[in-house]
Design an enzyme around this catalytic site. Sequence first.
Site, PDB file in Angstrom:
ATOM      1  N   HIS A 168       1.745 -13.853 -22.310  1.00  0.00           N
ATOM      2  CA  HIS A 168       1.127 -12.548 -22.585  1.00  0.00           C
ATOM      3  C   HIS A 168       1.670 -11.491 -21.618  1.00  0.00           C
ATOM      4  O   HIS A 168       2.126 -10.414 -22.040  1.00  0.00           O
ATOM      5  CB  HIS A 168      -0.394 -12.694 -22.436  1.00  0.00           C
ATOM      6  CG  HIS A 168      -1.176 -11.441 -22.627  1.00  0.00           C
ATOM      7  ND1 HIS A 168      -1.970 -11.208 -23.733  1.00  0.00           N
ATOM      8  CD2 HIS A 168      -1.329 -10.351 -21.847  1.00  0.00           C
ATOM      9  CE1 HIS A 168      -2.561 -10.038 -23.624  1.00  0.00           C
ATOM     10  NE2 HIS A 168      -2.191  -9.497 -22.479  1.00  0.00           N
ATOM     11  N   GLU A 169       1.629 -11.768 -20.324  1.00  0.00           N
ATOM     12  CA  GLU A 169       2.057 -10.779 -19.339  1.00  0.00           C
ATOM     13  C   GLU A 169       3.569 -10.583 -19.357  1.00  0.00           C
ATOM     14  O   GLU A 169       4.057  -9.459 -19.182  1.00  0.00           O
ATOM     15  CB  GLU A 169       1.579 -11.182 -17.945  1.00  0.00           C
ATOM     16  CG  GLU A 169       0.068 -11.349 -17.804  1.00  0.00           C
ATOM     17  CD  GLU A 169      -0.742 -10.129 -18.218  1.00  0.00           C
ATOM     18  OE1 GLU A 169      -0.163  -9.025 -18.355  1.00  0.00           O
ATOM     19  OE2 GLU A 169      -1.961 -10.276 -18.424  1.00  0.00           O
ATOM     20  N   HIS A 172       4.339  -8.249 -22.148  1.00  0.00           N
ATOM     21  CA  HIS A 172       4.094  -6.865 -21.742  1.00  0.00           C
ATOM     22  C   HIS A 172       5.310  -6.309 -21.007  1.00  0.00           C
ATOM     23  O   HIS A 172       5.781  -5.205 -21.307  1.00  0.00           O
ATOM     24  CB  HIS A 172       2.880  -6.785 -20.818  1.00  0.00           C
ATOM     25  CG  HIS A 172       1.567  -6.682 -21.528  1.00  0.00           C
ATOM     26  ND1 HIS A 172       1.409  -6.023 -22.731  1.00  0.00           N
ATOM     27  CD2 HIS A 172       0.323  -7.121 -21.169  1.00  0.00           C
ATOM     28  CE1 HIS A 172       0.141  -6.081 -23.099  1.00  0.00           C
ATOM     29  NE2 HIS A 172      -0.537  -6.744 -22.179  1.00  0.00           N
ATOM     30  N   HIS A 178      -0.529  -4.740 -26.771  1.00  0.00           N
ATOM     31  CA  HIS A 178      -1.588  -5.571 -27.328  1.00  0.00           C
ATOM     32  C   HIS A 178      -1.635  -5.417 -28.845  1.00  0.00           C
ATOM     33  O   HIS A 178      -1.409  -4.324 -29.380  1.00  0.00           O
ATOM     34  CB  HIS A 178      -2.947  -5.166 -26.760  1.00  0.00           C
ATOM     35  CG  HIS A 178      -3.141  -5.560 -25.338  1.00  0.00           C
ATOM     36  ND1 HIS A 178      -3.669  -4.700 -24.397  1.00  0.00           N
ATOM     37  CD2 HIS A 178      -2.872  -6.717 -24.682  1.00  0.00           C
ATOM     38  CE1 HIS A 178      -3.728  -5.325 -23.232  1.00  0.00           C
ATOM     39  NE2 HIS A 178      -3.249  -6.543 -23.379  1.00  0.00           N
TER      40      HIS A 178
END
EC number: 3.4.24.21
Length: 410
Positions: A168-169, A172, A178
Amino acid sequence: MCASCLHNANAASFLMETFSRHRLNFICIGKMNIFYNVTSLDNKYSFHNPSAPVPHSSHALSSRQAHFTSFRAPVAPPSRPRRSQLPSSAKLLYCFDSSFSTEKRELMLFSMNFISSQTCVTFEENCSIPNRVQLVNGKGCSSYIGMNNIVQHLTFNDTCIDFGTAVHELMHALGVIHTHSRLDRDNFLNINLTNVSKEMMHNYAIFNQSTNVVPYEYGSTMHYYANISTMFPKKSEYSATLGIGRVTFYDMVILNTAYNCKCPNELLCGNGGYTNPSKCSECICPLGYGGVLCDRPSLIGKDTGLPLEVKDKIIEVKVVGIDNFFSYPTCLINGLEIKYMGDPRITNPIYCSADLINGKSFRSKLNPLLMNIHTLFGKNKVTFHYRYVTERLSGYNKTTNGYDNYEYYD
Protein backbone atom coordinates in the site's frame (compact mmCIF):
# COMPACT_ATOMS: atom_id res chain seq x y z
CA MET A 1 -24.93 -32.43 -4.69
CA CYS A 2 -23.51 -31.52 -1.32
CA ALA A 3 -19.93 -30.92 -0.27
CA SER A 4 -18.25 -30.09 2.98
CA CYS A 5 -14.77 -28.58 3.01
CA LEU A 6 -12.57 -28.63 6.09
CA HIS A 7 -9.14 -27.06 6.23
CA ASN A 8 -6.73 -26.68 9.12
CA ALA A 9 -4.52 -23.75 8.20
CA ASN A 10 -2.10 -22.98 10.96
CA ALA A 11 0.11 -20.64 8.99
CA ALA A 12 2.70 -20.57 11.74
CA SER A 13 3.60 -24.20 11.09
CA PHE A 14 4.62 -23.85 7.46
CA LEU A 15 5.01 -20.17 6.59
CA MET A 16 6.94 -18.64 9.48
CA GLU A 17 10.15 -18.66 7.47
CA THR A 18 8.70 -16.74 4.54
CA PHE A 19 7.03 -13.44 3.90
CA SER A 20 4.62 -14.89 1.37
CA ARG A 21 1.16 -13.35 1.60
CA HIS A 22 -0.52 -16.52 0.52
CA ARG A 23 -0.08 -20.18 -0.23
CA LEU A 24 -2.55 -21.78 -2.60
CA ASN A 25 -4.20 -25.18 -2.53
CA PHE A 26 -6.86 -26.03 -5.07
CA ILE A 27 -9.00 -29.09 -4.49
CA CYS A 28 -11.46 -30.40 -7.04
CA ILE A 29 -14.77 -30.84 -5.24
CA GLY A 30 -17.27 -33.37 -6.55
CA LYS A 31 -17.76 -33.91 -10.27
CA MET A 32 -18.27 -30.43 -11.53
CA ASN A 33 -16.10 -27.44 -12.37
CA ILE A 34 -15.83 -26.19 -8.81
CA PHE A 35 -12.46 -25.47 -7.25
CA TYR A 36 -11.86 -24.78 -3.60
CA ASN A 37 -8.90 -22.47 -3.04
CA VAL A 38 -7.38 -22.24 0.43
CA THR A 39 -5.14 -19.24 0.95
CA SER A 40 -3.12 -19.57 4.14
CA LEU A 41 -1.91 -16.13 5.09
CA ASP A 42 1.44 -15.68 6.74
CA ASN A 43 0.99 -14.76 10.38
CA LYS A 44 4.59 -13.74 10.90
CA TYR A 45 3.18 -10.26 10.36
CA SER A 46 -0.28 -10.62 11.83
CA PHE A 47 -0.24 -9.65 15.53
CA HIS A 48 -2.34 -12.73 16.27
CA ASN A 49 -1.37 -15.71 18.40
CA PRO A 50 -2.93 -18.81 16.82
CA SER A 51 -2.99 -20.61 20.18
CA ALA A 52 -4.72 -17.77 22.02
CA PRO A 53 -8.49 -17.33 22.21
CA VAL A 54 -9.75 -15.09 19.44
CA PRO A 55 -11.75 -12.15 20.82
CA HIS A 56 -15.30 -11.80 19.59
CA SER A 57 -15.87 -8.32 20.97
CA SER A 58 -15.59 -5.56 18.40
CA HIS A 59 -13.64 -3.59 21.01
CA ALA A 60 -10.97 -6.28 21.42
CA LEU A 61 -8.96 -5.38 18.33
CA SER A 62 -5.46 -6.39 17.39
CA SER A 63 -2.87 -3.74 16.63
CA ARG A 64 -3.42 -4.10 12.90
CA GLN A 65 -7.19 -3.96 13.21
CA ALA A 66 -6.98 -0.89 15.41
CA HIS A 67 -4.87 0.63 12.66
CA PHE A 68 -7.63 -0.11 10.16
CA THR A 69 -10.19 1.71 12.32
CA SER A 70 -8.02 4.81 11.92
CA PHE A 71 -7.98 4.20 8.15
CA ARG A 72 -4.20 3.84 7.84
CA ALA A 73 -4.08 7.55 8.61
CA PRO A 74 -1.29 9.33 6.74
CA VAL A 75 0.65 11.68 9.00
CA ALA A 76 2.48 13.69 6.39
CA PRO A 77 2.39 17.49 6.81
CA PRO A 78 -0.74 19.42 5.73
CA SER A 79 1.21 20.56 2.67
CA ARG A 80 1.37 16.96 1.46
CA PRO A 81 0.95 17.03 -2.32
CA ARG A 82 -2.49 15.87 -3.36
CA ARG A 83 -1.77 15.47 -7.05
CA SER A 84 -0.41 12.11 -8.10
CA GLN A 85 3.11 12.57 -9.48
CA LEU A 86 4.69 9.53 -11.08
CA PRO A 87 8.43 9.08 -10.69
CA SER A 88 10.30 10.06 -13.85
CA SER A 89 11.13 6.42 -14.52
CA ALA A 90 9.99 2.98 -13.43
CA LYS A 91 12.83 2.89 -10.88
CA LEU A 92 12.20 3.99 -7.30
CA LEU A 93 15.23 4.96 -5.23
CA TYR A 94 15.05 4.30 -1.51
CA CYS A 95 17.14 4.33 1.63
CA PHE A 96 16.58 2.56 4.94
CA ASP A 97 16.84 4.85 7.95
CA SER A 98 18.93 3.60 10.87
CA SER A 99 15.69 3.40 12.90
CA PHE A 100 14.29 0.79 10.52
CA SER A 101 14.42 -2.69 12.08
CA THR A 102 15.76 -5.79 10.33
CA GLU A 103 12.27 -7.31 10.30
CA LYS A 104 10.81 -4.26 8.55
CA ARG A 105 13.66 -4.19 6.06
CA GLU A 106 13.05 -7.82 5.14
CA LEU A 107 9.32 -7.20 4.74
CA MET A 108 9.88 -4.11 2.60
CA LEU A 109 12.41 -5.90 0.40
CA PHE A 110 10.01 -8.80 -0.03
CA SER A 111 7.20 -6.37 -0.98
CA MET A 112 9.48 -4.58 -3.45
CA ASN A 113 10.45 -7.90 -5.02
CA PHE A 114 6.78 -8.84 -5.30
CA ILE A 115 5.95 -5.62 -7.15
CA SER A 116 8.98 -6.05 -9.42
CA SER A 117 7.97 -9.64 -10.21
CA GLN A 118 4.58 -8.42 -11.50
CA THR A 119 5.58 -5.14 -13.21
CA CYS A 120 8.47 -3.35 -14.89
CA VAL A 121 8.98 -1.26 -11.73
CA THR A 122 12.36 -1.71 -10.05
CA PHE A 123 13.76 -0.54 -6.72
CA GLU A 124 17.31 0.56 -5.98
CA GLU A 125 18.85 1.36 -2.61
CA ASN A 126 20.64 4.70 -2.89
CA CYS A 127 21.18 6.92 0.14
CA SER A 128 22.96 9.76 -1.69
CA ILE A 129 20.41 10.85 -4.31
CA PRO A 130 18.01 13.60 -3.09
CA ASN A 131 15.02 12.31 -5.07
CA ARG A 132 14.50 9.21 -2.96
CA VAL A 133 12.20 7.60 -0.42
CA GLN A 134 13.60 7.43 3.11
CA LEU A 135 11.99 4.52 4.96
CA VAL A 136 11.70 5.54 8.61
CA ASN A 137 10.17 4.29 11.82
CA GLY A 138 7.68 6.95 12.90
CA LYS A 139 4.08 7.64 13.75
CA GLY A 140 1.66 5.47 11.81
CA CYS A 141 2.00 4.21 8.23
CA SER A 142 2.21 6.91 5.58
CA SER A 143 3.79 7.99 2.34
CA TYR A 144 3.67 10.94 0.00
CA ILE A 145 1.87 10.23 -3.26
CA GLY A 146 4.42 10.11 -6.03
CA MET A 147 7.90 11.61 -6.02
CA ASN A 148 8.54 15.32 -5.42
CA ASN A 149 12.28 15.73 -6.11
CA ILE A 150 13.11 15.72 -2.41
CA VAL A 151 14.09 13.22 0.25
CA GLN A 152 10.61 12.17 1.34
CA HIS A 153 9.68 9.91 4.20
CA LEU A 154 7.76 6.67 4.03
CA THR A 155 6.75 6.09 7.65
CA PHE A 156 6.31 2.53 8.80
CA ASN A 157 5.96 1.79 12.51
CA ASP A 158 5.27 -1.42 14.40
CA THR A 159 1.52 -1.41 13.62
CA CYS A 160 2.33 -1.59 9.91
CA ILE A 161 4.19 -4.90 9.77
CA ASP A 162 2.02 -6.52 7.14
CA PHE A 163 2.53 -7.34 3.48
CA GLY A 164 -0.61 -5.54 2.27
CA THR A 165 0.27 -2.38 4.18
CA ALA A 166 3.84 -2.43 2.85
CA VAL A 167 2.61 -2.69 -0.75
CA HIS A 168 0.00 0.00 0.00
CA GLU A 169 2.64 2.54 1.03
CA LEU A 170 5.03 1.62 -1.78
CA MET A 171 2.22 2.10 -4.29
CA HIS A 172 1.63 5.57 -2.84
CA ALA A 173 5.30 6.40 -3.41
CA LEU A 174 4.85 5.15 -6.98
CA GLY A 175 2.01 7.63 -7.50
CA VAL A 176 -1.08 5.51 -6.81
CA ILE A 177 -3.91 7.14 -4.86
CA HIS A 178 -6.44 5.53 -2.55
CA THR A 179 -9.25 3.75 -4.33
CA HIS A 180 -11.78 5.82 -2.39
CA SER A 181 -10.16 9.00 -3.77
CA ARG A 182 -11.09 8.17 -7.36
CA LEU A 183 -13.18 10.65 -9.31
CA ASP A 184 -16.03 8.13 -9.51
CA ARG A 185 -15.94 7.02 -5.87
CA ASP A 186 -19.37 8.52 -5.10
CA ASN A 187 -20.89 5.96 -7.48
CA PHE A 188 -19.64 3.19 -5.21
CA LEU A 189 -19.48 4.61 -1.68
CA ASN A 190 -21.70 6.47 0.74
CA ILE A 191 -19.46 8.93 2.60
CA ASN A 192 -20.61 11.07 5.52
CA LEU A 193 -18.00 13.80 5.97
CA THR A 194 -19.80 15.23 9.02
CA ASN A 195 -18.39 12.31 10.99
CA VAL A 196 -14.82 12.86 9.80
CA SER A 197 -12.44 14.88 11.96
CA LYS A 198 -10.63 17.87 10.48
CA GLU A 199 -7.22 16.20 10.66
CA MET A 200 -8.59 13.15 8.82
CA MET A 201 -10.50 15.04 6.13
CA HIS A 202 -7.68 14.87 3.57
CA ASN A 203 -8.04 11.09 3.54
CA TYR A 204 -11.43 11.49 1.85
CA ALA A 205 -10.44 14.10 -0.72
CA ILE A 206 -11.11 13.25 -4.37
CA PHE A 207 -8.12 13.59 -6.71
CA ASN A 208 -9.35 15.72 -9.59
CA GLN A 209 -6.17 15.04 -11.57
CA SER A 210 -6.34 11.26 -11.27
CA THR A 211 -6.97 8.84 -14.12
CA ASN A 212 -8.92 5.60 -13.68
CA VAL A 213 -7.42 2.64 -15.51
CA VAL A 214 -9.28 -0.26 -13.85
CA PRO A 215 -12.82 -0.84 -12.56
CA TYR A 216 -13.65 0.19 -9.01
CA GLU A 217 -12.03 -2.51 -6.89
CA TYR A 218 -13.55 -2.84 -3.42
CA GLY A 219 -10.94 -5.48 -2.58
CA SER A 220 -7.90 -3.35 -3.42
CA THR A 221 -5.08 -2.98 -0.94
CA MET A 222 -5.46 0.76 -1.62
CA HIS A 223 -8.96 0.86 -0.11
CA TYR A 224 -9.73 1.83 3.47
CA TYR A 225 -11.85 -0.20 5.83
CA ALA A 226 -15.63 0.43 5.80
CA ASN A 227 -17.27 2.19 8.71
CA ILE A 228 -21.03 2.63 8.85
CA SER A 229 -20.70 6.18 10.23
CA THR A 230 -18.21 7.51 7.68
CA MET A 231 -17.75 5.30 4.61
CA PHE A 232 -19.83 2.35 3.47
CA PRO A 233 -20.07 0.58 0.09
CA LYS A 234 -23.25 1.14 -1.90
CA LYS A 235 -23.08 -2.58 -2.64
CA SER A 236 -23.55 -3.59 0.98
CA GLU A 237 -22.39 -7.15 0.34
CA TYR A 238 -18.86 -5.69 0.11
CA SER A 239 -18.96 -4.24 3.63
CA ALA A 240 -16.54 -6.80 5.08
CA THR A 241 -14.31 -6.85 1.97
CA LEU A 242 -12.99 -3.31 2.22
CA GLY A 243 -9.69 -2.94 4.01
CA ILE A 244 -8.59 -6.57 4.27
CA GLY A 245 -5.25 -5.62 2.73
CA ARG A 246 -5.11 -8.25 0.00
CA VAL A 247 -3.05 -7.21 -3.03
CA THR A 248 -5.30 -7.80 -6.03
CA PHE A 249 -4.80 -8.53 -9.70
CA TYR A 250 -6.09 -5.06 -10.61
CA ASP A 251 -3.66 -3.39 -8.16
CA MET A 252 -0.78 -4.54 -10.32
CA VAL A 253 -2.64 -3.60 -13.52
CA ILE A 254 -2.66 -0.01 -12.24
CA LEU A 255 1.13 0.05 -11.98
CA ASN A 256 1.66 -1.67 -15.32
CA THR A 257 -0.64 0.81 -17.04
CA ALA A 258 0.84 3.86 -15.30
CA TYR A 259 4.40 2.90 -16.25
CA ASN A 260 3.52 1.51 -19.68
CA CYS A 261 4.98 -1.88 -18.79
CA LYS A 262 4.86 -4.11 -21.86
CA CYS A 263 6.65 -6.98 -23.55
CA PRO A 264 7.85 -6.95 -27.18
CA ASN A 265 5.50 -9.85 -27.93
CA GLU A 266 2.23 -10.47 -26.13
CA LEU A 267 1.17 -13.98 -25.15
CA LEU A 268 -2.38 -15.22 -25.69
CA CYS A 269 -3.24 -15.32 -22.00
CA GLY A 270 -6.61 -16.73 -20.98
CA ASN A 271 -9.17 -15.77 -18.34
CA GLY A 272 -8.24 -12.10 -18.36
CA GLY A 273 -4.54 -12.66 -17.74
CA TYR A 274 -1.82 -10.69 -19.52
CA THR A 275 1.85 -11.04 -20.39
CA ASN A 276 4.07 -10.49 -17.38
CA PRO A 277 6.32 -7.50 -18.19
CA SER A 278 8.83 -8.80 -15.66
CA LYS A 279 9.00 -12.23 -17.32
CA CYS A 280 7.69 -12.10 -20.87
CA SER A 281 7.55 -15.88 -21.25
CA GLU A 282 4.61 -16.21 -18.85
CA CYS A 283 1.28 -14.62 -18.00
CA ILE A 284 0.05 -12.90 -14.87
CA CYS A 285 -3.15 -14.71 -13.93
CA PRO A 286 -6.15 -13.72 -11.83
CA LEU A 287 -6.31 -15.47 -8.46
CA GLY A 288 -7.34 -19.09 -9.01
CA TYR A 289 -5.95 -19.52 -12.53
CA GLY A 290 -2.61 -21.02 -13.48
CA GLY A 291 -0.50 -22.42 -16.24
CA VAL A 292 1.79 -20.42 -18.49
CA LEU A 293 -1.26 -19.01 -20.30
CA CYS A 294 -3.75 -18.85 -17.39
CA ASP A 295 -5.81 -21.42 -19.26
CA ARG A 296 -6.61 -23.75 -16.36
CA PRO A 297 -7.39 -23.63 -12.65
CA SER A 298 -4.26 -23.54 -10.54
CA LEU A 299 -4.17 -27.07 -9.15
CA ILE A 300 -1.65 -27.47 -6.37
CA GLY A 301 -1.41 -30.45 -4.04
CA LYS A 302 -1.93 -34.19 -4.11
CA ASP A 303 -4.96 -36.05 -5.44
CA THR A 304 -6.63 -32.91 -6.74
CA GLY A 305 -8.21 -34.84 -9.59
CA LEU A 306 -9.68 -33.40 -12.75
CA PRO A 307 -13.10 -31.85 -13.18
CA LEU A 308 -15.89 -33.31 -15.26
CA GLU A 309 -16.64 -30.87 -18.03
CA VAL A 310 -20.10 -29.32 -17.84
CA LYS A 311 -19.70 -26.98 -20.75
CA ASP A 312 -21.82 -23.89 -21.31
CA LYS A 313 -23.71 -24.35 -18.03
CA ILE A 314 -24.37 -21.97 -15.17
CA ILE A 315 -23.25 -23.39 -11.83
CA GLU A 316 -25.33 -22.58 -8.77
CA VAL A 317 -23.93 -22.78 -5.25
CA LYS A 318 -25.89 -22.52 -2.01
CA VAL A 319 -23.87 -22.05 1.16
CA VAL A 320 -25.39 -24.27 3.84
CA GLY A 321 -23.08 -23.01 6.55
CA ILE A 322 -19.67 -21.68 7.48
CA ASP A 323 -18.05 -22.62 10.78
CA ASN A 324 -15.20 -21.13 12.78
CA PHE A 325 -14.99 -17.96 10.73
CA PHE A 326 -14.20 -14.86 12.78
CA SER A 327 -16.18 -11.76 11.88
CA TYR A 328 -14.51 -8.44 12.61
CA PRO A 329 -15.11 -5.07 10.97
CA THR A 330 -13.50 -6.73 7.94
CA CYS A 331 -12.75 -10.31 6.92
CA LEU A 332 -9.15 -9.74 7.91
CA ILE A 333 -8.70 -13.02 9.80
CA ASN A 334 -10.47 -15.27 7.30
CA GLY A 335 -13.07 -15.11 4.56
CA LEU A 336 -14.91 -16.94 1.81
CA GLU A 337 -15.06 -15.55 -1.72
CA ILE A 338 -17.27 -17.24 -4.32
CA LYS A 339 -16.28 -16.08 -7.80
CA TYR A 340 -19.71 -15.74 -9.38
CA MET A 341 -19.20 -12.48 -11.30
CA GLY A 342 -18.36 -12.56 -14.98
CA ASP A 343 -15.03 -10.75 -14.70
CA PRO A 344 -12.56 -13.31 -13.29
CA ARG A 345 -10.17 -10.52 -12.30
CA ILE A 346 -12.39 -8.51 -9.94
CA THR A 347 -12.71 -9.22 -6.21
CA ASN A 348 -16.13 -10.66 -5.38
CA PRO A 349 -17.75 -10.01 -1.97
CA ILE A 350 -15.86 -11.77 0.83
CA TYR A 351 -17.87 -13.22 3.71
CA CYS A 352 -16.83 -14.16 7.23
CA SER A 353 -20.16 -13.80 9.05
CA ALA A 354 -22.47 -16.81 9.08
CA ASP A 355 -25.46 -14.48 9.45
CA LEU A 356 -24.69 -12.87 6.10
CA ILE A 357 -23.94 -15.94 3.97
CA ASN A 358 -25.61 -19.04 5.45
CA GLY A 359 -28.44 -20.04 3.13
CA LYS A 360 -27.30 -17.62 0.41
CA SER A 361 -27.23 -18.84 -3.22
CA PHE A 362 -24.96 -17.71 -6.05
CA ARG A 363 -25.26 -18.29 -9.79
CA SER A 364 -21.90 -18.02 -11.44
CA LYS A 365 -21.08 -16.39 -14.76
CA LEU A 366 -17.80 -18.33 -14.64
CA ASN A 367 -17.32 -21.97 -15.59
CA PRO A 368 -15.33 -23.40 -13.88
CA LEU A 369 -16.48 -21.79 -10.67
CA LEU A 370 -13.77 -20.83 -8.19
CA MET A 371 -14.18 -20.53 -4.42
CA ASN A 372 -11.42 -18.84 -2.43
CA ILE A 373 -10.84 -19.08 1.30
CA HIS A 374 -8.16 -17.00 2.98
CA THR A 375 -7.20 -17.63 6.58
CA LEU A 376 -4.57 -16.50 9.04
CA PHE A 377 -4.96 -19.52 11.30
CA GLY A 378 -7.43 -22.01 12.66
CA LYS A 379 -9.78 -24.59 11.22
CA ASN A 380 -12.46 -23.31 8.83
CA LYS A 381 -15.37 -25.32 7.50
CA VAL A 382 -17.66 -24.54 4.58
CA THR A 383 -20.65 -26.73 3.68
CA PHE A 384 -22.47 -26.05 0.43
CA HIS A 385 -24.83 -27.52 -2.14
CA TYR A 386 -24.10 -27.11 -5.82
CA ARG A 387 -25.63 -28.00 -9.16
CA TYR A 388 -25.69 -26.87 -12.74
CA VAL A 389 -28.87 -25.41 -14.17
CA THR A 390 -30.35 -25.78 -17.64
CA GLU A 391 -29.77 -22.11 -18.43
CA ARG A 392 -26.78 -21.72 -20.73
CA LEU A 393 -23.97 -19.22 -20.36
CA SER A 394 -24.00 -18.60 -24.10
CA GLY A 395 -27.46 -17.12 -23.68
CA TYR A 396 -25.95 -14.10 -21.93
CA ASN A 397 -24.44 -11.09 -23.64
CA LYS A 398 -20.75 -10.42 -23.31
CA THR A 399 -19.31 -7.17 -22.04
CA THR A 400 -16.00 -5.60 -20.99
CA ASN A 401 -14.96 -3.76 -17.85
CA GLY A 402 -14.80 -0.51 -19.82
CA TYR A 403 -11.03 -0.21 -19.48
CA ASP A 404 -9.71 -3.00 -21.71
CA ASN A 405 -10.97 -5.34 -24.44
CA TYR A 406 -11.31 -8.59 -22.48
CA GLU A 407 -14.88 -9.91 -22.84
CA TYR A 408 -16.84 -11.92 -20.28
CA TYR A 409 -20.46 -12.86 -19.65
CA ASP A 410 -22.49 -10.04 -18.17
